[in-house]
Motif scaffolding. Structure first.
Motif, PDB file in Angstrom:
ATOM      1  N   LEU A 315       2.441  10.431   1.031  1.00  0.00           N
ATOM      2  CA  LEU A 315       3.552   9.667   1.597  1.00  0.00           C
ATOM      3  C   LEU A 315       3.021   8.618   2.570  1.00  0.00           C
ATOM      4  O   LEU A 315       2.077   8.865   3.325  1.00  0.00           O
ATOM      5  CB  LEU A 315       4.516  10.592   2.344  1.00  0.00           C
ATOM      6  CG  LEU A 315       5.440  11.459   1.475  1.00  0.00           C
ATOM      7  CD1 LEU A 315       6.134  12.503   2.345  1.00  0.00           C
ATOM      8  CD2 LEU A 315       6.477  10.602   0.746  1.00  0.00           C
ATOM      9  N   VAL A 316       3.621   7.446   2.544  1.00  0.00           N
ATOM     10  CA  VAL A 316       3.200   6.345   3.416  1.00  0.00           C
ATOM     11  C   VAL A 316       4.039   6.372   4.689  1.00  0.00           C
ATOM     12  O   VAL A 316       5.268   6.263   4.635  1.00  0.00           O
ATOM     13  CB  VAL A 316       3.358   4.987   2.709  1.00  0.00           C
ATOM     14  CG1 VAL A 316       2.900   3.857   3.630  1.00  0.00           C
ATOM     15  CG2 VAL A 316       2.582   4.972   1.405  1.00  0.00           C
ATOM     16  N   LYS A 317       3.386   6.539   5.830  1.00  0.00           N
ATOM     17  CA  LYS A 317       4.098   6.516   7.101  1.00  0.00           C
ATOM     18  C   LYS A 317       4.301   5.070   7.546  1.00  0.00           C
ATOM     19  O   LYS A 317       3.526   4.182   7.217  1.00  0.00           O
ATOM     20  CB  LYS A 317       3.313   7.292   8.153  1.00  0.00           C
ATOM     21  CG  LYS A 317       3.136   8.774   7.810  1.00  0.00           C
ATOM     22  CD  LYS A 317       2.324   9.492   8.882  1.00  0.00           C
ATOM     23  CE  LYS A 317       2.148  10.957   8.530  1.00  0.00           C
ATOM     24  NZ  LYS A 317       1.337  11.687   9.553  1.00  0.00           N
ATOM     25  N   ASN A 318       5.346   4.861   8.314  1.00  0.00           N
ATOM     26  CA  ASN A 318       5.641   3.514   8.824  1.00  0.00           C
ATOM     27  C   ASN A 318       5.671   2.487   7.688  1.00  0.00           C
ATOM     28  O   ASN A 318       4.998   1.468   7.713  1.00  0.00           O
ATOM     29  CB  ASN A 318       4.598   3.098   9.876  1.00  0.00           C
ATOM     30  CG  ASN A 318       4.527   4.090  11.031  1.00  0.00           C
ATOM     31  OD1 ASN A 318       5.553   4.554  11.510  1.00  0.00           O
ATOM     32  ND2 ASN A 318       3.316   4.402  11.454  1.00  0.00           N
ATOM     33  N   ALA A 319       6.482   2.808   6.671  1.00  0.00           N
ATOM     34  CA  ALA A 319       6.539   1.957   5.479  1.00  0.00           C
ATOM     35  C   ALA A 319       7.320   0.663   5.705  1.00  0.00           C
ATOM     36  O   ALA A 319       7.397  -0.170   4.813  1.00  0.00           O
ATOM     37  CB  ALA A 319       7.167   2.740   4.328  1.00  0.00           C
ATOM     38  N   GLY A 320       7.877   0.491   6.879  1.00  0.00           N
ATOM     39  CA  GLY A 320       8.641  -0.716   7.137  1.00  0.00           C
ATOM     40  C   GLY A 320      10.092  -0.561   6.713  1.00  0.00           C
ATOM     41  O   GLY A 320      10.517   0.506   6.268  1.00  0.00           O
ATOM     42  N   ARG A 321      10.860  -1.635   6.842  1.00  0.00           N
ATOM     43  CA  ARG A 321      12.302  -1.550   6.583  1.00  0.00           C
ATOM     44  C   ARG A 321      12.704  -2.063   5.208  1.00  0.00           C
ATOM     45  O   ARG A 321      13.837  -1.875   4.789  1.00  0.00           O
ATOM     46  CB  ARG A 321      13.059  -2.329   7.659  1.00  0.00           C
ATOM     47  CG  ARG A 321      12.887  -1.732   9.049  1.00  0.00           C
ATOM     48  CD  ARG A 321      13.777  -2.421  10.053  1.00  0.00           C
ATOM     49  NE  ARG A 321      13.684  -1.795  11.375  1.00  0.00           N
ATOM     50  CZ  ARG A 321      14.413  -2.156  12.415  1.00  0.00           C
ATOM     51  NH1 ARG A 321      15.275  -3.168  12.299  1.00  0.00           N
ATOM     52  NH2 ARG A 321      14.271  -1.536  13.570  1.00  0.00           N
ATOM     53  N   HIS A 328       7.753   1.885   0.112  1.00  0.00           N
ATOM     54  CA  HIS A 328       9.004   2.625  -0.071  1.00  0.00           C
ATOM     55  C   HIS A 328       9.140   3.113  -1.509  1.00  0.00           C
ATOM     56  O   HIS A 328       9.616   4.232  -1.755  1.00  0.00           O
ATOM     57  CB  HIS A 328      10.197   1.753   0.312  1.00  0.00           C
ATOM     58  CG  HIS A 328      10.557   1.831   1.772  1.00  0.00           C
ATOM     59  ND1 HIS A 328      11.132   2.949   2.334  1.00  0.00           N
ATOM     60  CD2 HIS A 328      10.411   0.937   2.777  1.00  0.00           C
ATOM     61  CE1 HIS A 328      11.334   2.746   3.628  1.00  0.00           C
ATOM     62  NE2 HIS A 328      10.894   1.523   3.926  1.00  0.00           N
ATOM     63  N   LYS A 329       8.723   2.301  -2.451  1.00  0.00           N
ATOM     64  CA  LYS A 329       8.789   2.720  -3.858  1.00  0.00           C
ATOM     65  C   LYS A 329       7.904   3.935  -4.102  1.00  0.00           C
ATOM     66  O   LYS A 329       8.278   4.858  -4.830  1.00  0.00           O
ATOM     67  CB  LYS A 329       8.367   1.558  -4.760  1.00  0.00           C
ATOM     68  CG  LYS A 329       9.383   0.436  -4.841  1.00  0.00           C
ATOM     69  CD  LYS A 329       8.901  -0.670  -5.777  1.00  0.00           C
ATOM     70  CE  LYS A 329       9.928  -1.789  -5.874  1.00  0.00           C
ATOM     71  NZ  LYS A 329       9.467  -2.896  -6.768  1.00  0.00           N
ATOM     72  N   LYS A 330       6.730   3.928  -3.493  1.00  0.00           N
ATOM     73  CA  LYS A 330       5.821   5.061  -3.633  1.00  0.00           C
ATOM     74  C   LYS A 330       6.436   6.325  -3.050  1.00  0.00           C
ATOM     75  O   LYS A 330       6.396   7.404  -3.675  1.00  0.00           O
ATOM     76  CB  LYS A 330       4.492   4.755  -2.943  1.00  0.00           C
ATOM     77  CG  LYS A 330       3.467   5.873  -3.050  1.00  0.00           C
ATOM     78  CD  LYS A 330       2.160   5.488  -2.370  1.00  0.00           C
ATOM     79  CE  LYS A 330       1.115   6.590  -2.496  1.00  0.00           C
ATOM     80  NZ  LYS A 330      -0.156   6.221  -1.828  1.00  0.00           N
ATOM     81  N   ASN A 331       7.019   6.204  -1.854  1.00  0.00           N
ATOM     82  CA  ASN A 331       7.630   7.374  -1.216  1.00  0.00           C
ATOM     83  C   ASN A 331       8.803   7.909  -2.044  1.00  0.00           C
ATOM     84  O   ASN A 331       8.983   9.125  -2.163  1.00  0.00           O
ATOM     85  CB  ASN A 331       8.094   7.021   0.194  1.00  0.00           C
ATOM     86  CG  ASN A 331       6.936   6.865   1.166  1.00  0.00           C
ATOM     87  OD1 ASN A 331       5.801   7.209   0.850  1.00  0.00           O
ATOM     88  ND2 ASN A 331       7.215   6.335   2.346  1.00  0.00           N
ATOM     89  N   ARG A 332       9.599   7.001  -2.623  1.00  0.00           N
ATOM     90  CA  ARG A 332      10.715   7.450  -3.457  1.00  0.00           C
ATOM     91  C   ARG A 332      10.203   8.163  -4.705  1.00  0.00           C
ATOM     92  O   ARG A 332      10.773   9.163  -5.153  1.00  0.00           O
ATOM     93  CB  ARG A 332      11.601   6.260  -3.852  1.00  0.00           C
ATOM     94  CG  ARG A 332      12.538   5.789  -2.753  1.00  0.00           C
ATOM     95  CD  ARG A 332      13.643   4.908  -3.302  1.00  0.00           C
ATOM     96  NE  ARG A 332      13.121   3.685  -3.905  1.00  0.00           N
ATOM     97  CZ  ARG A 332      12.901   2.550  -3.238  1.00  0.00           C
ATOM     98  NH1 ARG A 332      13.137   2.496  -1.929  1.00  0.00           N
ATOM     99  NH2 ARG A 332      12.445   1.479  -3.857  1.00  0.00           N
ATOM    100  N   ALA A 333       9.125   7.643  -5.271  1.00  0.00           N
ATOM    101  CA  ALA A 333       8.556   8.266  -6.472  1.00  0.00           C
ATOM    102  C   ALA A 333       8.056   9.681  -6.171  1.00  0.00           C
ATOM    103  O   ALA A 333       8.230  10.597  -6.972  1.00  0.00           O
ATOM    104  CB  ALA A 333       7.423   7.406  -7.025  1.00  0.00           C
TER     105      ALA A 333
END
Length: 358
Positions: A315-321, A328-333
């Motif tokens: 998971l990518v922390k501090n992925a921005g808004r 964000h796409k990576k975290n959703r996946a």
């Protein structure tokens, strides 16, 4: 495809063919079979999704697992992926392997479809890999194997026979034609080979129960396990244990089709145009492996497997808004692979280990 199947049935003894023969033609016919056609099958424009196409993180997790497995048995760094689809899994494994600076890896793809082999080639530009059209072709240059064999949604696509326990005994459900030339089911007395498989791997069927019998898978696994001298066999697939096969909700069996992301209950629909699949008999797979000296080192849901092997670390922390950013796409996946309603909840991971030194 339908005309080819009709001709085969007309010329068959008794005017019917087994479901295994029907599936072999519908899926693997060299010209008209579903898997051999030059068409998109996986992803949004295809008929189904796989875990490997959902996110590159899936392969990245496996890259680390594979490395640990190589270290555990101190075997050569060789992965043989059977049925690589569009190459998404292979690419994500090799990308992560390279990024981690792991030792040089021989990645072998077994892919019978020229269309898919070409897609894999495009995905793996910049990586070292080799491709064979069948396991037999690879075995001709590699008569004994040391390494890891991996198959994702491989066993569920192998041809199966279909049987039903009736009041008059065990019957085989076969494919025939009606007076209009439509494909229909007919029932005949099941032969000794089917009865023996049930004896060996399932004990018995409940009254009225329909079940798929994977004779082809059982035979193929025996050949695979015998070929492997030292290493691992990894299967990511969906299936049931012997006890789970007795659940009322699967009383009618599990064979079905997928066409444009729709589940098609009638497997005789759209021959050659849709994927056909049935659930894996996990106890059979484990027993066949055991007969050839392979012990089970892991059997759990894919959801549990991914969590235990560090998918959340990706998971990518501090992925921005920006919700459409790559982060964000990576975290959703990642979430889509581990949520309770995700594909991983319905898949299992089976890892079998052969540590002999013959």
């Amino acid at each position: 495809m339908l005309s080819v199947i009709r001709e085969r049935i007309k010329n068959a003894p008794g005017g019917s063919v087994s479901y295994a023969t029907f599936m072999e033609m519908a899926l693997y016919h060299p010209k008209h079979g579903y898997y051999q056609k030059n068409k998109e099958k996986i992803g949004r424009n295809g008929d189904f999704y796989t875990s490997g196409t959902t996110s590159a993180v899936y392969g990245a997790v496996w890259a680390d697992v594979f490395y640990s497995m190589f270290r555990e048995l101190e075997i050569p760094f060789v992965i043989c992926e059977i049925g690589a689809g569009d190459g998404s899994f292979a690419k994500s494994v090799l990308d992560e392997w390279q990024a981690k600076g792991y030792p040089a890896l021989d990645y072998v793809v077994i892919e019978s479809s020229p269309y898919h082999a070409e897609r894999v080639g495009r995905k793996l530009v910049g990586h070292s890999w080799s491709c064979y059209s069948s396991l037999e072709e690879f075995q001709s240059v590699c008569p004994s194997f040391h390494g890891i064999v991996f198959g994702n949604e491989l066993l569920d696509a192998l041809p199966v026979h279909v049987v039903k326990q009736t009041s008059s005994g065990l019957k085989e459900v076969r494919v025939a034609l009606n007076e209009n030339g439509d494909l229909i089911n007919v029932a005949v007395h099941a032969d000794g080979q089917l009865r023996k498989w049930i004896e060996d791997y399932q004990r018995e069927l409940e009254p009225g129960q329909t079940m798929e019998i994977p004779l082809a898978m059982t035979s193929w696994l025996g050949m695979l396990y015998e070929w492997i001298r030292r290493g691992f066999v990894v299967c990511a697939d969906y299936g049931y244990t012997e006890e789970e096969w007795r659940r009322p909700e699967i009383r009618e069996g599990s064979l079905r089709g997928y066409y444009r992301h729709q589940l098609i209950p009638n497997p005789l629909s759209h021959p050659g145009e849709m994927d056909l699949t049935s659930h894996v008999h996990w106890d059979c797979v484990r027993k066949v492996g055991g007969d050839y000296g392979c012990s089970t080192s892991c059997f759990q849901s894919q959801q549990e497997f991914l969590l235990e092997n560090g998918i959340l670390d990706h998971l990518v922390k501090n992925a921005g808004r920006d919700p459409f950013s790559p982060e964000h796409k990576k975290n959703r996946a990642i979430r889509s692979l581990i949520m309770d309603n995700s594909i991983s909840r319905y898949f299992q991971i089976l890892i079998q280990k052969k540590d002999g030194c013959s």
